[in-house]
Design a protein around this motif. Sequence first.
Motif, PDB file in Angstrom:
ATOM      1  N   LYS A   1      50.045  -9.288  -4.526  1.00 29.16           N
ATOM      2  CA  LYS A   1      50.922  -9.838  -3.491  1.00 29.16           C
ATOM      3  C   LYS A   1      50.268  -9.610  -2.132  1.00 29.16           C
ATOM      4  N   PRO A   2      50.211 -10.638  -1.297  1.00 31.06           N
ATOM      5  CA  PRO A   2      49.585 -10.454   0.012  1.00 31.06           C
ATOM      6  C   PRO A   2      50.451  -9.581   0.916  1.00 31.06           C
ATOM      7  N   VAL A   3      49.825  -8.590   1.504  1.00 30.44           N
ATOM      8  CA  VAL A   3      50.533  -7.717   2.425  1.00 30.44           C
ATOM      9  C   VAL A   3      50.551  -8.356   3.804  1.00 30.44           C
ATOM     10  N   LEU A   4      49.455  -8.986   4.167  1.00 31.43           N
ATOM     11  CA  LEU A   4      49.364  -9.725   5.422  1.00 31.43           C
ATOM     12  C   LEU A   4      49.430 -11.222   5.113  1.00 31.43           C
ATOM     13  N   PRO A   5      50.141 -12.001   5.944  1.00 34.62           N
ATOM     14  CA  PRO A   5      50.262 -13.441   5.672  1.00 34.62           C
ATOM     15  C   PRO A   5      48.987 -14.208   6.015  1.00 34.62           C
ATOM     16  N   ILE A   6      47.982 -14.055   5.186  1.00 28.59           N
ATOM     17  CA  ILE A   6      46.702 -14.734   5.387  1.00 28.59           C
ATOM     18  C   ILE A   6      46.483 -15.662   4.200  1.00 28.59           C
ATOM     19  N   GLU A   7      46.075 -16.869   4.498  1.00 28.08           N
ATOM     20  CA  GLU A   7      45.809 -17.843   3.436  1.00 28.08           C
ATOM     21  C   GLU A   7      44.547 -17.450   2.665  1.00 28.08           C
ATOM     22  N   GLU A   8      44.494 -17.852   1.407  1.00 30.66           N
ATOM     23  CA  GLU A   8      43.351 -17.506   0.552  1.00 30.66           C
ATOM     24  C   GLU A   8      42.020 -17.982   1.127  1.00 30.66           C
ATOM     25  N   ASP A   9      41.990 -19.189   1.715  1.00 29.24           N
ATOM     26  CA  ASP A   9      40.719 -19.707   2.222  1.00 29.24           C
ATOM     27  C   ASP A   9      40.271 -19.005   3.502  1.00 29.24           C
TER      28      ASP A   9
ATOM     29  N   ILE B   1      40.265 -15.723   3.771  1.00 27.42           N
ATOM     30  CA  ILE B   1      39.749 -14.411   3.370  1.00 27.42           C
ATOM     31  C   ILE B   1      38.341 -14.564   2.813  1.00 27.42           C
ATOM     32  N   THR B   2      37.413 -13.847   3.407  1.00 31.91           N
ATOM     33  CA  THR B   2      36.074 -13.808   2.850  1.00 31.91           C
ATOM     34  C   THR B   2      35.999 -12.588   1.939  1.00 31.91           C
ATOM     35  N   SER B   3      35.012 -12.559   1.109  1.00 31.12           N
ATOM     36  CA  SER B   3      34.906 -11.431   0.184  1.00 31.12           C
ATOM     37  C   SER B   3      34.672 -10.127   0.930  1.00 31.12           C
ATOM     38  N   LEU B   4      33.927 -10.173   2.046  1.00 28.00           N
ATOM     39  CA  LEU B   4      33.685  -8.949   2.812  1.00 28.00           C
ATOM     40  C   LEU B   4      34.966  -8.434   3.442  1.00 28.00           C
ATOM     41  N   SER B   5      35.747  -9.302   4.055  1.00 34.59           N
ATOM     42  CA  SER B   5      36.980  -8.837   4.693  1.00 34.59           C
ATOM     43  C   SER B   5      37.981  -8.349   3.651  1.00 34.59           C
ATOM     44  N   GLU B   6      38.004  -8.980   2.492  1.00 33.06           N
ATOM     45  CA  GLU B   6      38.892  -8.528   1.424  1.00 33.06           C
ATOM     46  C   GLU B   6      38.462  -7.145   0.932  1.00 33.06           C
TER      47      GLU B   6
END
Length: 87
Positions: free
Chosen positions: A29-37, A39-44
């Motif tokens: 479940k997303p904790v912050l309202p950020i769309e999947e596109d 999010i980069t793998s590094l920031s995730e």
Amino acid sequence: MKNFDKGTVIRTVLLFMALINQTLILFGKPVLPIEEDQITSLSETLYLAFSMVFTLVTTLVAWFKNNYVTSRGKAQKEVLQQKGLTK
């Protein structure tokens, strides 16, 4: 809540926040309202690492500190304060 030590309340609230956050991450479940596109793998990876560190630190602090929540614990704290053994 006036009978509880301020530090105990703060540590307990932070611990519950960290555990809720980890539970949400576990179930995807997303904790912050950020769309999947967005999010980069590094920031995730950085977000997950920070979240894990936050959980570990709050857990260790909550475990390490004396939390006087029972009537016996409160009585012990009073005796320690009378003898000048606590802050």
